[in-house]
Motif scaffolding. Structure first.
Motif, PDB file in Angstrom:
ATOM      1  N   VAL A 128       0.933  -1.170   0.128  1.00 20.20           N
ATOM      2  CA  VAL A 128       0.086  -0.016   0.028  1.00 20.20           C
ATOM      3  C   VAL A 128       0.860   1.387  -0.036  1.00 20.20           C
ATOM      4  O   VAL A 128       0.569   2.169  -0.739  1.00 20.20           O
ATOM      5  N   ILE A 129       2.090   1.191   0.781  1.00 22.98           N
ATOM      6  CA  ILE A 129       2.841   2.251   0.929  1.00 22.98           C
ATOM      7  C   ILE A 129       3.638   2.700  -0.384  1.00 22.98           C
ATOM      8  O   ILE A 129       3.522   3.755  -1.010  1.00 22.98           O
ATOM      9  N   ILE A 130       4.211   1.557  -0.940  1.00 17.51           N
ATOM     10  CA  ILE A 130       4.534   1.597  -2.584  1.00 17.51           C
ATOM     11  C   ILE A 130       3.788   2.070  -3.530  1.00 17.51           C
ATOM     12  O   ILE A 130       4.182   2.956  -4.208  1.00 17.51           O
ATOM     13  N   ARG A 131       2.417   1.534  -3.365  1.00 18.72           N
ATOM     14  CA  ARG A 131       1.418   1.925  -4.499  1.00 18.72           C
ATOM     15  C   ARG A 131       1.223   3.366  -4.377  1.00 18.72           C
ATOM     16  O   ARG A 131       1.246   4.102  -5.084  1.00 18.72           O
ATOM     17  N   SER A 132       1.085   3.893  -2.869  1.00 17.68           N
ATOM     18  CA  SER A 132       0.999   5.456  -2.690  1.00 17.68           C
ATOM     19  C   SER A 132       2.119   6.268  -3.600  1.00 17.68           C
ATOM     20  O   SER A 132       1.988   7.241  -3.931  1.00 17.68           O
ATOM     21  N   ILE A 162       0.510  15.056  -1.791  1.00 14.41           N
ATOM     22  CA  ILE A 162       0.030  14.135  -2.620  1.00 14.41           C
ATOM     23  C   ILE A 162       0.299  12.793  -2.429  1.00 14.41           C
ATOM     24  O   ILE A 162      -0.797  11.976  -2.292  1.00 14.41           O
ATOM     25  N   ILE A 163       1.489  12.403  -2.081  1.00 15.11           N
ATOM     26  CA  ILE A 163       1.571  10.936  -1.686  1.00 15.11           C
ATOM     27  C   ILE A 163       1.023  10.733  -0.424  1.00 15.11           C
ATOM     28  O   ILE A 163       0.363   9.658  -0.445  1.00 15.11           O
ATOM     29  N   LEU A 164       0.902  11.613   0.604  1.00 16.04           N
ATOM     30  CA  LEU A 164       0.065  11.203   1.866  1.00 16.04           C
ATOM     31  C   LEU A 164      -1.264  11.015   1.483  1.00 16.04           C
ATOM     32  O   LEU A 164      -2.049  10.161   1.996  1.00 16.04           O
ATOM     33  N   PHE A 165      -1.816  11.966   0.534  1.00 17.48           N
ATOM     34  CA  PHE A 165      -3.351  11.728   0.245  1.00 17.48           C
ATOM     35  C   PHE A 165      -3.393  10.458  -0.661  1.00 17.48           C
ATOM     36  O   PHE A 165      -4.623   9.544  -0.301  1.00 17.48           O
ATOM     37  N   GLN A 166      -2.503  10.044  -1.378  1.00 14.18           N
ATOM     38  CA  GLN A 166      -2.637   8.613  -2.093  1.00 14.18           C
ATOM     39  C   GLN A 166      -2.751   7.532  -1.166  1.00 14.18           C
ATOM     40  O   GLN A 166      -3.421   6.829  -1.143  1.00 14.18           O
ATOM     41  N   LEU A 167      -1.981   7.807  -0.093  1.00 14.40           N
ATOM     42  CA  LEU A 167      -1.832   6.746   1.135  1.00 14.40           C
ATOM     43  C   LEU A 167      -3.302   6.741   1.586  1.00 14.40           C
ATOM     44  O   LEU A 167      -3.666   5.561   1.981  1.00 14.40           O
ATOM     45  N   PHE A 168      -3.768   8.089   2.043  1.00 13.53           N
ATOM     46  CA  PHE A 168      -5.069   7.899   2.841  1.00 13.53           C
ATOM     47  C   PHE A 168      -6.156   7.292   1.732  1.00 13.53           C
ATOM     48  O   PHE A 168      -7.083   6.586   2.478  1.00 13.53           O
ATOM     49  N   TYR A 169      -6.270   7.428   0.747  1.00 11.68           N
ATOM     50  CA  TYR A 169      -7.272   6.916  -0.390  1.00 11.68           C
ATOM     51  C   TYR A 169      -6.837   5.488  -0.138  1.00 11.68           C
ATOM     52  O   TYR A 169      -7.934   4.972  -0.108  1.00 11.68           O
ATOM     53  N   GLN A 170      -5.604   4.822  -0.354  1.00 15.82           N
ATOM     54  CA  GLN A 170      -5.335   3.444  -0.350  1.00 15.82           C
ATOM     55  C   GLN A 170      -5.806   2.769   1.057  1.00 15.82           C
ATOM     56  O   GLN A 170      -6.214   1.728   1.023  1.00 15.82           O
ATOM     57  N   LEU A 171      -5.862   3.404   2.011  1.00 22.17           N
ATOM     58  CA  LEU A 171      -6.247   2.963   3.264  1.00 22.17           C
ATOM     59  C   LEU A 171      -7.701   3.184   3.807  1.00 22.17           C
ATOM     60  O   LEU A 171      -7.852   2.783   4.869  1.00 22.17           O
ATOM     61  N   GLN A 172      -8.379   3.752   3.076  1.00 22.77           N
ATOM     62  CA  GLN A 172      -9.738   3.960   3.134  1.00 22.77           C
ATOM     63  C   GLN A 172     -10.483   2.662   4.027  1.00 22.77           C
ATOM     64  O   GLN A 172     -11.354   2.784   4.893  1.00 22.77           O
ATOM     65  N   PRO A 173     -10.345   1.552   3.207  1.00 22.04           N
ATOM     66  CA  PRO A 173     -11.040   0.279   3.791  1.00 22.04           C
ATOM     67  C   PRO A 173     -10.792   0.121   5.329  1.00 22.04           C
ATOM     68  O   PRO A 173     -11.835  -0.332   5.912  1.00 22.04           O
ATOM     69  N   SER A 174      -9.631   0.388   5.758  1.00 23.73           N
ATOM     70  CA  SER A 174      -9.231   0.307   6.889  1.00 23.73           C
ATOM     71  C   SER A 174      -9.495   1.516   7.737  1.00 23.73           C
ATOM     72  O   SER A 174      -9.926   1.447   9.082  1.00 23.73           O
ATOM     73  N   ILE A 175      -9.342   2.795   7.375  1.00 26.30           N
ATOM     74  CA  ILE A 175      -9.424   3.972   8.113  1.00 26.30           C
ATOM     75  C   ILE A 175     -11.075   4.278   8.355  1.00 26.30           C
ATOM     76  O   ILE A 175     -11.401   4.758   9.532  1.00 26.30           O
ATOM     77  N   LEU A 176     -11.707   3.857   7.548  1.00 32.21           N
ATOM     78  CA  LEU A 176     -13.296   3.978   7.845  1.00 32.21           C
ATOM     79  C   LEU A 176     -13.840   3.280   8.995  1.00 32.21           C
ATOM     80  O   LEU A 176     -14.849   3.442   9.407  1.00 32.21           O
ATOM     81  N   LYS A 177     -12.934   2.366   9.635  1.00 37.04           N
ATOM     82  CA  LYS A 177     -13.450   1.584  10.610  1.00 37.04           C
ATOM     83  C   LYS A 177     -13.076   2.034  11.825  1.00 37.04           C
ATOM     84  O   LYS A 177     -13.480   1.971  12.942  1.00 37.04           O
ATOM     85  N   LEU A 178     -12.193   3.301  11.863  1.00 39.22           N
ATOM     86  CA  LEU A 178     -11.917   4.029  13.131  1.00 39.22           C
ATOM     87  C   LEU A 178     -12.880   5.135  13.441  1.00 39.22           C
ATOM     88  O   LEU A 178     -13.943   4.997  12.716  1.00 39.22           O
ATOM     89  N   ASN A 179     -12.354   5.535  14.750  1.00 40.62           N
ATOM     90  CA  ASN A 179     -13.394   6.595  15.284  1.00 40.62           C
ATOM     91  C   ASN A 179     -13.346   7.892  14.359  1.00 40.62           C
ATOM     92  O   ASN A 179     -12.379   8.086  13.635  1.00 40.62           O
ATOM     93  N   LYS A 180     -14.575   8.530  14.335  1.00 40.48           N
ATOM     94  CA  LYS A 180     -14.660   9.811  13.350  1.00 40.48           C
ATOM     95  C   LYS A 180     -13.737  10.824  13.567  1.00 40.48           C
ATOM     96  O   LYS A 180     -12.906  11.386  12.786  1.00 40.48           O
ATOM     97  N   ILE A 181     -13.216  11.107  14.786  1.00 40.38           N
ATOM     98  CA  ILE A 181     -12.338  12.043  15.178  1.00 40.38           C
ATOM     99  C   ILE A 181     -10.899  11.728  14.659  1.00 40.38           C
ATOM    100  O   ILE A 181     -10.175  12.458  13.868  1.00 40.38           O
ATOM    101  N   ILE A 182     -10.513  10.481  14.760  1.00 44.10           N
ATOM    102  CA  ILE A 182      -9.148  10.081  14.138  1.00 44.10           C
ATOM    103  C   ILE A 182      -9.335  10.092  12.869  1.00 44.10           C
ATOM    104  O   ILE A 182      -8.114  10.445  12.069  1.00 44.10           O
ATOM    105  N   TYR A 183     -10.287   9.595  12.076  1.00 39.41           N
ATOM    106  CA  TYR A 183     -10.347   9.782  10.483  1.00 39.41           C
ATOM    107  C   TYR A 183     -10.160  11.350  10.179  1.00 39.41           C
ATOM    108  O   TYR A 183      -9.422  11.416   9.290  1.00 39.41           O
ATOM    109  N   ILE A 184     -10.961  12.302  10.697  1.00 42.58           N
ATOM    110  CA  ILE A 184     -10.789  13.521  10.446  1.00 42.58           C
ATOM    111  C   ILE A 184      -9.473  14.084  10.837  1.00 42.58           C
ATOM    112  O   ILE A 184      -8.681  14.867  10.089  1.00 42.58           O
ATOM    113  N   LEU A 185      -8.493  13.632  11.915  1.00 43.41           N
ATOM    114  CA  LEU A 185      -7.316  13.889  12.130  1.00 43.41           C
ATOM    115  C   LEU A 185      -6.258  13.232  11.056  1.00 43.41           C
ATOM    116  O   LEU A 185      -5.358  14.110  10.400  1.00 43.41           O
ATOM    117  N   LEU A 186      -6.627  12.041  10.492  1.00 42.44           N
ATOM    118  CA  LEU A 186      -5.843  11.485   9.436  1.00 42.44           C
ATOM    119  C   LEU A 186      -5.981  12.148   8.259  1.00 42.44           C
ATOM    120  O   LEU A 186      -5.092  12.644   7.261  1.00 42.44           O
TER     121      LEU A 186
END
Length: 256
Positions: A128-132, A162-186
């Motif tokens: 995922v990191i390399i893909r980003s 841009i790289i960080l946003f691509q990482l954020f995009y790739q990790l969406q399936p996992s990040i969406l399971k987190l607390n809303k506040i943590i999602y906003i912070l990420l």
């Protein structure tokens, strides 16, 4: 919300729109930058976009493959790999054999990542990191080099949001399971990175109000903007953030 606004929102979040717009996030920063420098090459842009699209489609097909032997049984996957090979050759013929070799090595990565993931489950996060990095950095560098013939010395640093946003995009399936506040912070990390680049003088200060405004809209209104709270719609939302941040950054970049 009016019917017109609802229809517009529905269109913007259509899978087919996402399918063709997402690869544009791989190269939009460099396209805008080469336009600003007066060295844009539209043929190179078109071929690089097609290369990114083929790479993205191949990557998606490979995610569905569970074993290496299945690669040779999937006709769509073989077709996409052939298209990727042909575009690599076209781009290389217009640039150099070294450039072509790099593009072909990208294809090797696509197949190699499957083997790498099968070896060890934890390797999925590394992929995922390399893909980003590919989607946020490599393709932008490819287009910029193809058009200008050189690489700007601070390019890697400038592309960090841009790289960080691509990482954020790739990790969406996992990040969406987190607390809303943590999602906003990420979600705030790429914007914060852009603001830091302003403070060190790599971007003009005019980027700050634009970033803060769009960042605020995303935090306050994302759930209202999305047609529904699904993984696809969250990823499309991140895609539009990528596109806008690419435009803001490249338009207000202070080349030194």
């Amino acid at each position: 919300m009016t019917n017109y606004a609802n229809k517009t929102r529905t269109i913007l979040f259509q899978p087919i729109i996402h399918f063709f717009l997402y690869p544009l996030t791989f190269i939009l920063f460099s396209l805008m930058l080469t336009l600003r420098l007066g060295v844009a090459d539209w043929k190179g842009f078109f071929l690089t976009y097609l290369y990114g699209l083929a790479f993205f489609m191949t990557d998606r097909y490979l995610k569905k493959v569970k074993q290496l032997s299945d690669v040779y049984k999937s006709v769509p996957l073989i077709v996409m790999l052939v298209i990727l090979l042909l575009i690599s050759i076209l781009l290389g013929l217009n640039q150099s054999w070294q450039f072509m070799a790099l593009l072909l090595l990208n294809g090797v990565f696509l197949i190699g990542q499957l083997y790498f993931e099968i070896l060890l489950q934890i390797n999925q996060f590394l992929i995922v990191i390399i893909r980003s990095i590919y989607y946020g950095l490599i393709f932008n560098l490819m287009l910029f080099y193809y058009s200008s013939g050189f690489i700007y010395k601070n390019m890697v640093v400038l592309l960090m949001p841009i790289i960080l946003f691509q990482l954020f995009y790739q990790l969406q399936p996992s990040i969406l399971k987190l607390n809303k506040i943590i999602y906003i912070l990420l979600n705030s990390v790429p914007y914060s990175c852009a603001i830091i680049l302003v403070t060190v003088g790599l971007y003009r200060v005019m980027l700050i109000p634009l970033v803060l405004f769009f960042w605020g809209v995303v935090i306050v209104g994302q759930s209202k903007i999305l047609p529904s709270l699904s993984l696809h719609n969250y990823q499309v939302s991140v895609m539009y953030q990528l596109l806008l941040l690419s435009i803001f950054q490249s338009a207000l970049l202070a080349l030194q």
